[in-house]
Design an enzyme around this catalytic site. Structure first.
Site, short mmCIF file in Angstrom:
data_model
loop_
_atom_site.label_atom_id
_atom_site.label_comp_id
_atom_site.label_asym_id
_atom_site.label_seq_id
_atom_site.Cartn_x
_atom_site.Cartn_y
_atom_site.Cartn_z
CG LEU A 358 -2.08 -0.95 1.22
CD1 LEU A 358 -2.78 -0.95 2.56
CD2 LEU A 358 -3.06 -0.58 0.12
N GLY A 361 6.42 4.10 4.28
CA GLY A 361 6.44 5.31 5.10
C GLY A 361 7.74 5.43 5.84
CG PHE A 363 8.18 4.87 11.76
CD1 PHE A 363 9.41 5.38 12.12
CD2 PHE A 363 7.05 5.60 12.06
CE1 PHE A 363 9.52 6.58 12.78
CE2 PHE A 363 7.15 6.80 12.73
CZ PHE A 363 8.38 7.30 13.08
CB VAL A 366 1.42 0.03 4.87
CG1 VAL A 366 -0.01 -0.39 5.24
CG2 VAL A 366 2.00 0.93 5.95
CG ASP A 478 3.86 10.68 12.52
OD1 ASP A 478 4.09 11.83 12.07
OD2 ASP A 478 4.20 9.65 11.94
N1 LIG Z 1 -4.95 1.24 7.51
C1 LIG Z 1 -4.60 1.56 6.26
N2 LIG Z 1 -5.46 1.32 5.24
C2 LIG Z 1 -5.13 1.66 3.98
N3 LIG Z 1 -3.98 2.20 3.62
C3 LIG Z 1 -3.07 2.46 4.58
C4 LIG Z 1 -3.32 2.13 5.94
N4 LIG Z 1 -2.24 2.49 6.66
C5 LIG Z 1 -1.35 3.00 5.79
N5 LIG Z 1 -1.82 2.98 4.53
C6 LIG Z 1 -1.14 3.41 3.33
O1 LIG Z 1 0.22 3.07 3.41
C7 LIG Z 1 1.03 4.20 3.19
C8 LIG Z 1 2.27 4.10 4.03
O2 LIG Z 1 1.94 4.26 5.37
P1 LIG Z 1 3.02 4.57 6.46
O3 LIG Z 1 2.30 4.84 7.73
O4 LIG Z 1 4.01 3.52 6.47
O5 LIG Z 1 3.72 5.87 5.91
P2 LIG Z 1 3.40 7.36 6.15
O6 LIG Z 1 2.10 7.46 6.88
O7 LIG Z 1 3.53 8.06 4.87
O8 LIG Z 1 4.56 7.83 7.09
P3 LIG Z 1 4.75 7.49 8.64
O9 LIG Z 1 5.67 6.32 8.66
O10 LIG Z 1 5.36 8.71 9.20
O11 LIG Z 1 3.44 7.17 9.22
C9 LIG Z 1 0.17 5.38 3.57
O12 LIG Z 1 0.56 6.51 2.85
C10 LIG Z 1 -1.21 4.92 3.20
O13 LIG Z 1 -1.49 5.27 1.84
#
Ligand SMILES: Nc1ncnc2c1ncn2[C@@H]1O[C@H](COP(=O)(O)OP(=O)(O)OP(=O)(O)O)[C@@H](O)[C@H]1O
Ligand SMILES: *[C@@H]1O[C@H](CO)[C@@H](O)[C@H](O)[C@H]1NC(C)=O
Ligand SMILES: *[C@@H]1O[C@H](CO)[C@@H](O)[C@H](O)[C@H]1NC(C)=O
Ligand SMILES: *[C@@H]1O[C@H](CO)[C@@H](O)[C@H](O)[C@H]1NC(C)=O
Ligand SMILES: *[C@@H]1O[C@H](CO)[C@@H](O)[C@H](O)[C@H]1NC(C)=O
Ligand SMILES: *[C@@H]1O[C@H](CO)[C@@H](O)[C@H](O)[C@H]1NC(C)=O
Ligand SMILES: *[C@@H]1O[C@H](CO)[C@@H](O)[C@H](O)[C@H]1NC(C)=O
Ligand SMILES: [Mg+2]
Length: 676
Positions: A358, A361, A363, A366, A478
């Protein structure tokens, strides 16, 4: 080696046999100076007694007790040069026995095992050169008139033999020399003993040099090459022994012990080395009961070595896999329901297939997945972690967060721990994260003002729940557009709990990995590393401004300088042109009052001094219109300090480092950032 004359016992049965059976005339002239038998199948040998050529291709001289077997090359060999071929000194050369060489491959197998070494298999195998294949002419007393040259592989004690496992050279029954069976190593000249009756396939070379009258006999196990140093060497002019064309062959006998004497291959050459025998093409000996234990003796070490290697490889593989083995500890028992088996997550995400990715990010990564049993759609966040320090506290927090229930919060379903990885399982949000809508990624439509204002209110409501409504104060740490996710009703939910806490836990400020995103991070966090609800309010303020303007909180200017969104809005406020800063993609279609409120509230929340920020409760009240926003004066002293204070909030190193990471998520801000 005492040179005493003796009569080998096998002479008697040989003679007995020959006197009983008519031997076909040793017909045929010596037409060739060499021959080779790579196995004896379909070969004509002059055979006597129990000698048989087996269908497998080997010559079996004896096969049992009290047997005799003899086999000769059918044609006599011209051991003496005829005067016609003599060149330099005809008369002398005509008398000399030509150089010759013979080699054969054999095996002696005793079918009964016994400890009585006095009764080994029999007389062994003798290579003989005799004037006539009709052996009845031989003088049993072993006199010179026998004209017999032989090389014996003796497995029985005869008079004059020092032991029962030796190789000897005999002339008319007189020993020219004998040696314990074995060979000298080429490398160090060391003697290696061999047991003739071992059943192992071995090879003998007999070489006679007519010039030097030297006889060499060499023995070696198959498939070893001929050792350089002969086992036995003797000097004897065979001219007095081999008087004319002679027959060459094998003789063997057994008595009390059932012994099989095999010859597998044989070659001979006059004035030339014996033709080379291709050992690989020789017939294979039949498996025998005795050989099985022998095979085991050889096979067992090989098998065990292979086994050990196999085990070592397995251990390496298992240790490698260990990284993917789920960790479970006693303290986790209470969190049982929230612990999701790694197997399920693998299955859900199709082993974390790229097509299920998906997003990546700050950390971790996903993945989308569907849990195997419940068929619930989930987002699995894979976070690598190095230290297990604080893990227990963190998991406890994760689990407590899992108990949070709010329509503006992404449900945390559970977790799974591996050695270096933590997997957090959230509800899947089909409409993805808000940042993709704001900046038009993935062909997402532009959100209308009404949708945006709903999202703002939703996130405010979610944060208020975290800060004040739940049983304990939860600081998100965050808040930002990418952590705002949209469910199937386009309802905004706060995602990604707790990770910032994991990364900030228990570390010194100097080396702290400050989680958060540039522009969202309250200045006091970069200074003290401490997060509070008011730091979330700061982030929420940045989020408000971002959603309203469609611009990132910090943008990199043309000359590498930083454009703070707050500054831009502040300027517009001073010039009373606040509505100009509202996202142009809305094409002017927005509620001016709400936009005005959002921008001013955003500025208020972005106050560099935490205590001057509103609480989430107040934010809710402002957004609902229950109370009116305090007037923000452009000349207000604390706000005039705003941009400078905020810029000062980041240390220059952090900013340059972070901006090089493409203005995105900061994740780890560290003077010693180890990268991610
Ligand atoms: N529960 C979820 N359902 C659908 N998509 C999600 C979900 N959680 C995260 N994502 C997708 O995965 C991507 C990466 O998420 P991730 O949290 O790893 O990175 P981020 O939010 O960009 O940065 P950070 O690590 O600071 O949170 C997000 O940009 C989002 O599009
Ligand atoms: C073998 O030798 C014996 C005695 O020397 C003789 O009587 C006999 O005929 C010989 N046999 C053949 C086949 O030459
Ligand atoms: C063998 O040699 C003899 C004379 O030496 C001769 O008479 C006979 O024909 C030869 N036989 C063969 C098969 O060459
Ligand atoms: C052969 O050699 C011997 C001694 O070496 C010699 O006496 C004799 O004359 C030689 N004969 C011929 C034909 O060369
Ligand atoms: C056998 O040898 C003995 C002496 O060693 C001799 O007296 C006898 O004549 C020989 N017999 C034959 C057939 O050569
Ligand atoms: C016998 O062995 C010795 C020592 O290796 C070697 O010098 C000699 O040439 C050999 N003789 C024959 C006939 O092979
Ligand atoms: C024996 O001597 C002759 C003549 O000198 C030579 O051609 C031949 O190669 C020698 N044979 C061996 C086996 O040394
Ligand atoms: Mg995130």
């Amino acid at each position: 080696m005492n040179g005493k004359k003796y009569v080998p016992t096998w002479y008697f049965p040989l003679l007995l046999y020959c006197s009983l059976h008519l031997i076909p005339a040793a017909a045929g002239n010596a037409t060739d100076d060499e021959f080779i038998y790579t196995g004896f199948a379909d070969k004509e040998l002059t055979r006597f007694g129990n000698a048989r050529i087996m269908p497998e291709g080997f010559l079996m001289l004896t096969n049992g007790k009290s047997q005799r077997g003899h086999a000769f090359h059918p044609l006599p060999m011209m051991f003496r040069r005829t005067s016609a071929t003599a060149t330099t000194n005809g008369t002398e050369n005509a008398k000399a026995v030509r150089s010759f060489s013979s080699t054969f491959v054999f095996a002696i197998v005793t079918t009964t095992t016994t400890d009585d070494t006095q009764q080994q298999g029999g007389q062994g195998i003798v290579l003989v050169v005799v004037p006539k294949a009709n052996l009845s002419d031989f003088n049993t007393s072993g006199s010179a008139s026998d004209h017999m040259f032989s090389v014996e592989l003796d497995t029985n004690i005869d008079s004059g033999d020092s032991n029962n496992n030796h190789v000897g050279i005999n002339i008319d029954g007189e020993s020219l020399g004998e040696k314990k069976a074995g060979y000298y190593e080429d490398t160090n000249g060391q003697f290696c003993g061999l047991s003739l009756v071992s059943g192992n396939v071995m090879r003998v070379w007999v070489d006679y040099n007519g010039n030097t009258t030297q006889v060499n006999v060499t023995l070696a196990p198959v498939p070893m090459n001929k050792p350089a140093k002969p086992l036995l060497s003797a000097r004897h002019d065979l001219s007095s022994v081999i008087v004319g064309d002679s027959y060459i062959g094998f003789s063997s006998s057994t008595d009390t012990l059932s012994t099989v004497h095999y010859v597998l291959g044989w070659s001979f050459g006059l004035d030339m080395p014996a033709p080379a025998i291709d050992v690989a093409k020789l017939p294979k000996l039949p498996t025998r009961s005795g050989s099985q234990s022998k095979t085991m003796v050889i096979a067992l070490p090989i098998v065990s070595v292979v086994l050990v290697i196999f085990i070592v490889i397995c251990v390496i593989l298992v240790r490698k896999r260990y990284n993917y083995v789920e960790l479970r500890e006693d303290w986790e028992v209470e969190f049982g329901p929230h612990r999701i088996p790694y197997k399920d997550l693998c299955q859900a995400t199709q082993r974390f297939k790229n097509t299920n990715l998906l997003g990546v990010g700050g950390f971790g990564t996903v993945y989308k997945g569907v849990l195997p049993k419940s068929h619930v759609e989930v987002a699995v966040k894979k976070v690598s972690h190095q230290s297990r320090q604080g893990m227990k506290e963190f998991i406890a927090e994760v689990v407590s967060i899992g108990r949070l229930r709010h329509r503006n919060i992404v449900q945390l379903l559970g977790y799974c721990r591996l050695k270096d990885e933590l997997l957090l399982v959230y509800d899947y949000m089909p409409n993805g994260s808000l940042d993709k809508y704001l900046y038009g990624h993935d062909n997402k439509p532009v959100l209308s003002w009404a949708q945006r204002f709903l999202i703002i209110k939703g996130i405010a409501s979610g944060l208020y729940y975290l800060h004040e409504e739940w049983e304990q104060v939860v600081v998100h740490r965050d808040i930002k557009a990418s952590n705002v996710l949209l469910d199937n009703e386009m309802n905004a939910r706060i995602g990604d709990f707790g990770l910032a806490k994991l990364y900030n836990h228990g570390t010194e400020l100097q080396t702290t990995i400050i989680a958060g995103t540039l522009g969202y991070l309250a200045p006091e966090v970069t200074r003290t590393g401490k997060a509070s609800p008011l730091t979330d309010v700061f982030s929420f303020g940045a989020f408000l401004l971002e959603v309203t303007t469609g611009r990132k909180p910090v943008e990199q200017g043309t000359e590498g300088d930083l454009n703070m969104l707050v500054d831009v809005i502040f300027e517009h406020l001073a010039r009373d042109s606040l509505m100009d800063v509202v996202d142009a993609r809305l094409q002017g279609e927005f509620n001016a009052d709400e936009a005005n409120l959002a921008l001013k509230l955003g500025l208020l929340c972005s106050h560099p001094l935490p205590n001057l920020r509103p609480s989430m409760r107040q934010v809710m009240q402002y957004l609902d219109g229950q109370s009116s926003l305090p007037e923000i004066m452009p000349s207000h002293t604390s706000f005039s300090m705003l941009s400078t204070a905020q810029s000062q909030g980041y240390d220059s190193y952090v900013i340059s480092k972070t901006l090089s990471a493409s203005m995105g998520s900061v994740g780890q801000l560290s003077s010693f950032s180890s990268g991610r």
